[in-house]
Design an enzyme around this catalytic site. Structure first.
Site, mmCIF file in Angstrom:
data_model
loop_
_atom_site.group_PDB
_atom_site.id
_atom_site.type_symbol
_atom_site.label_atom_id
_atom_site.label_comp_id
_atom_site.label_asym_id
_atom_site.label_seq_id
_atom_site.Cartn_x
_atom_site.Cartn_y
_atom_site.Cartn_z
ATOM 1 N N GLY A 113 0.834 -1.210 0.000
ATOM 2 C CA GLY A 113 0.000 0.000 0.000
ATOM 3 C C GLY A 113 0.863 1.252 0.000
ATOM 4 N N ARG B 56 14.190 9.415 -2.345
ATOM 5 C CA ARG B 56 15.152 10.495 -2.582
ATOM 6 C C ARG B 56 16.320 10.403 -1.586
ATOM 7 N NH1 ARG B 56 15.784 15.177 0.253
ATOM 8 N NH2 ARG B 56 16.686 16.977 -0.828
ATOM 9 N N ALA B 57 15.976 10.228 -0.306
ATOM 10 C CA ALA B 57 17.029 10.182 0.725
ATOM 11 C C ALA B 57 17.951 8.980 0.513
ATOM 12 C CB ALA B 57 16.390 10.129 2.111
ATOM 13 N N ARG C 180 1.231 -5.077 -5.671
ATOM 14 C CA ARG C 180 1.202 -6.281 -4.846
ATOM 15 C C ARG C 180 1.557 -7.417 -5.792
ATOM 16 N NH1 ARG C 180 -2.762 -3.213 -1.640
ATOM 17 N NH2 ARG C 180 -1.768 -3.133 0.395
ATOM 18 N N ASP D 252 4.327 -4.483 6.390
ATOM 19 C CA ASP D 252 4.804 -5.775 6.908
ATOM 20 C C ASP D 252 4.956 -6.838 5.815
ATOM 21 O OD1 ASP D 252 2.084 -5.976 6.562
ATOM 22 O OD2 ASP D 252 1.681 -6.906 8.492
ATOM 23 N N GLY D 253 4.080 -6.811 4.809
ATOM 24 C CA GLY D 253 4.221 -7.760 3.698
ATOM 25 C C GLY D 253 5.551 -7.535 2.978
ATOM 26 N N THR E 250 3.590 3.217 5.748
ATOM 27 C CA THR E 250 2.180 2.845 5.662
ATOM 28 C C THR E 250 1.387 3.858 6.465
ATOM 29 O OG1 THR E 250 0.519 1.329 6.550
ATOM 30 C CG2 THR E 250 2.708 1.074 7.431
ATOM 31 N N ASP F 288 -1.173 3.366 8.025
ATOM 32 C CA ASP F 288 -1.883 2.711 9.130
ATOM 33 C C ASP F 288 -1.150 2.759 10.471
ATOM 34 O OD1 ASP F 288 -3.702 1.985 7.141
ATOM 35 O OD2 ASP F 288 -2.635 0.115 6.736
ATOM 36 N N ASP G 280 0.784 0.558 11.638
ATOM 37 C CA ASP G 280 0.553 -0.753 12.264
ATOM 38 C C ASP G 280 1.808 -1.617 12.375
ATOM 39 O OD1 ASP G 280 0.790 -1.199 9.564
ATOM 40 O OD2 ASP G 280 -1.014 -2.420 9.363
ATOM 41 N N ARG H 69 -6.676 -0.171 8.346
ATOM 42 C CA ARG H 69 -6.704 -1.649 8.402
ATOM 43 C C ARG H 69 -7.072 -2.081 9.821
ATOM 44 N NH1 ARG H 69 -2.240 -4.981 5.253
ATOM 45 N NH2 ARG H 69 -0.856 -3.918 6.669
HETATM 46 P P1 ADP Z 1 2.449 -4.090 2.765
HETATM 47 O O1 ADP Z 1 3.909 -4.126 2.509
HETATM 48 O O2 ADP Z 1 1.874 -2.704 2.660
HETATM 49 O O3 ADP Z 1 2.061 -4.815 4.022
HETATM 50 P P2 ADP Z 1 1.550 -6.390 1.139
HETATM 51 O O4 ADP Z 1 1.158 -7.224 2.298
HETATM 52 O O5 ADP Z 1 0.676 -6.380 -0.055
HETATM 53 O O6 ADP Z 1 1.727 -4.838 1.550
HETATM 54 O O7 ADP Z 1 3.018 -6.856 0.687
HETATM 55 C C1 ADP Z 1 3.682 -6.199 -0.368
HETATM 56 C C2 ADP Z 1 4.404 -7.197 -1.222
HETATM 57 O O8 ADP Z 1 5.423 -7.851 -0.466
HETATM 58 C C3 ADP Z 1 3.562 -8.336 -1.774
HETATM 59 O O9 ADP Z 1 2.828 -7.968 -2.902
HETATM 60 C C4 ADP Z 1 4.617 -9.365 -2.108
HETATM 61 O O10 ADP Z 1 5.285 -9.066 -3.319
HETATM 62 C C5 ADP Z 1 5.603 -9.179 -0.953
HETATM 63 N N1 ADP Z 1 5.284 -10.156 0.109
HETATM 64 C C6 ADP Z 1 4.258 -10.142 0.973
HETATM 65 N N2 ADP Z 1 4.251 -11.233 1.769
HETATM 66 C C7 ADP Z 1 5.321 -11.967 1.386
HETATM 67 C C8 ADP Z 1 5.870 -13.211 1.824
HETATM 68 N N3 ADP Z 1 5.300 -13.933 2.794
HETATM 69 N N4 ADP Z 1 6.987 -13.650 1.193
HETATM 70 C C9 ADP Z 1 7.548 -12.927 0.204
HETATM 71 N N5 ADP Z 1 7.070 -11.760 -0.239
HETATM 72 C C10 ADP Z 1 5.986 -11.276 0.344
#
Ligand code: ADP
Length: 354
Positions: free
Chosen positions: A15, A25-26, A76, A107-108, A129, A131, A133, A175
């Site tokens: 997100g 930039r930094a 994503r 976190d993803g 993010t 959020d 979170d 979220r």
């Molecule tokens: P955010 O980073 O905002 O939490 P997402 O949860 O959509 O957003 O994660 C962003 C991207 O990070 C995903 O689209 C994917 O490419 C990668 N990602 C997420 N979870 C995993 C995972 N368990 N292993 C490897 N890559 C991941």
């Protein structure tokens, strides 16, 4: 610095959040200042897999510190979660001579960073993010801007609420986290705030609005976090039905994700971007940048992830085995503190909403 780094990559993933550009930039300017080249990877991990990237020079990141969104775009990318996708990403790193990566996201994104780190591409995460979170850091990039956007939108709603003696129930993003809702509710003087972290007494709130209207109060604002699902719209109807106060519902949704980053977010993004590059060049990996006690520092991504899981109550069997007793005690203390901070803010919101 005598390190092996000649080129690093930077990407924004998941997100989007205002301030991501300031962070890119930094990162870019710091790396260039240390004699390290920079590749900007488009569309998060997707660009790494599909070899969609450009070399960033100092001028490529001119005039973006103030812009919302992310000029590297975000995506994503499910393919990145597969071993095949991961191998393609690593091949492309090798092809371009990318020795390390700064991954800006939530976190993803950090799970992806860990996957790269353990496969030999040192990666550092920067939390961006709206959020807020990520439990390990006091602030994430974008949070401050998002809250200020909510303030701006709700101040406008207040104008028309006062004119027409209305109530407005406003749902805001976040979220599973009520941080945006809770903080903005206080700053807006909302009559009530509904967040997933705290129990909410709907009956008492309806009663309060009825009483305050009898007492002559013209306008009302209720802030609801999107983490409390399927609630806000129905509650608006209930307020109108049971108090007679005309009540409108508004969902601010993605409008809160856009816009020029605030001073706070530009500062945070800049400090974290500089620190991330220096950590990477110092040979560190698999870390996430944090602000703790107002200072920029790092924790291991695994620590950050377990802390989030502990906070949400989603820890799985054996996840804490890798930590010392002392670390686990520290985690528990951090969680207790965070819960107390939220409860204190909630009390503050209640006490000032009369
Ligand atoms: P955010 O980073 O905002 O939490 P997402 O949860 O959509 O957003 O994660 C962003 C991207 O990070 C995903 O689209 C994917 O490419 C990668 N990602 C997420 N979870 C995993 C995972 N368990 N292993 C490897 N890559 C991941």
């Amino acid at each position: 610095m005598g390190n092996k780094f000649r080129k690093i990559g930077v990407l924004t993933s998941g997100g989007d959040a205002p301030g991501m550009n300031a962070a890119v930039r930094a990162v870019t300017r710091t790396a260039l200042a240390r004699g390290v080249e920079v590749m900007g990877i488009y569309g998060g991990y997707r660009g790494l897999i599909h070899d969609d990237m450009i070399e960033l020079k100092a001028r490529n990141v001119s005039n973006i510190i103030w812009r919302g969104g992310t000029f590297l775009y975000s995506d994503r990318c499910l393919e990145f979660k597969t071993e095949e996708g991961m191998q393609k990403a690593i091949e492309n790193c090798k092809k371009h001579g990318i020795d390390g990566i700064v991954a800006i996201g939530g976190d993803g994104t950090f799970r992806g960073a860990t996957d790269l780190s353990v496969r030999g591409i040192p990666t550092i995460g920067i939390p961006a993010t709206i959020d807020n979170d990520i439990t390990a850091t006091e602030n994430t990039i974008g949070f401050d801007t998002a809250m200020n956007t909510v303030l701006d939108m709700c101040d406008r709603l207040r104008d028309t609420c006062v004119s027409h003696a209305r109530c407005n129930v406003v749902e805001v993003m976040g979220r599973g986290a009520g941080d945006i809702a809770l903080n903005t509710a206080i700053a807006l003087g909302a009559v009530a705030v509904v967040i997933p972290e705290m129990p909410f007494d709907a009956d008492a709130t309806v009663e309060k609005i009825r009483h305050l209207r009898e007492d002559g109060k013209r306008s009302f604002l209720v802030i609801v976090s999107e983490g409390v699902e399927n609630f806000a719209e129905g509650f608006a109807k209930r307020i109108q039905d049971e108090t007679g106060v005309e009540t409108k519902f508004a969902r601010l949704a993605h409008v809160v994700r856009g816009g020029s980053p605030t001073l706070g977010d530009r500062m945070l993004a800049t400090k974290m971007g500089v620190h991330a590059v220096d950590q990477l060049l110092a040979g560190k990996s698999n870390l996430v940048l944090c602000q703790r006690d107002s200072k920029i520092t790092t924790v291991e991504i695994v620590y950050s992830q377990c802390l989030d899981r502990m906070y949400k109550g989603t820890l799985k069997e054996g996840m804490l085995d890798q930590f010392s007793e002392e670390k686990i005690a520290q985690m528990k203390a951090e969680i207790e503190q965070k819960k107390k901070d939220i409860a204190d803010l909630y009390t503050l919101a209640e006490e000032t909403a009369r």
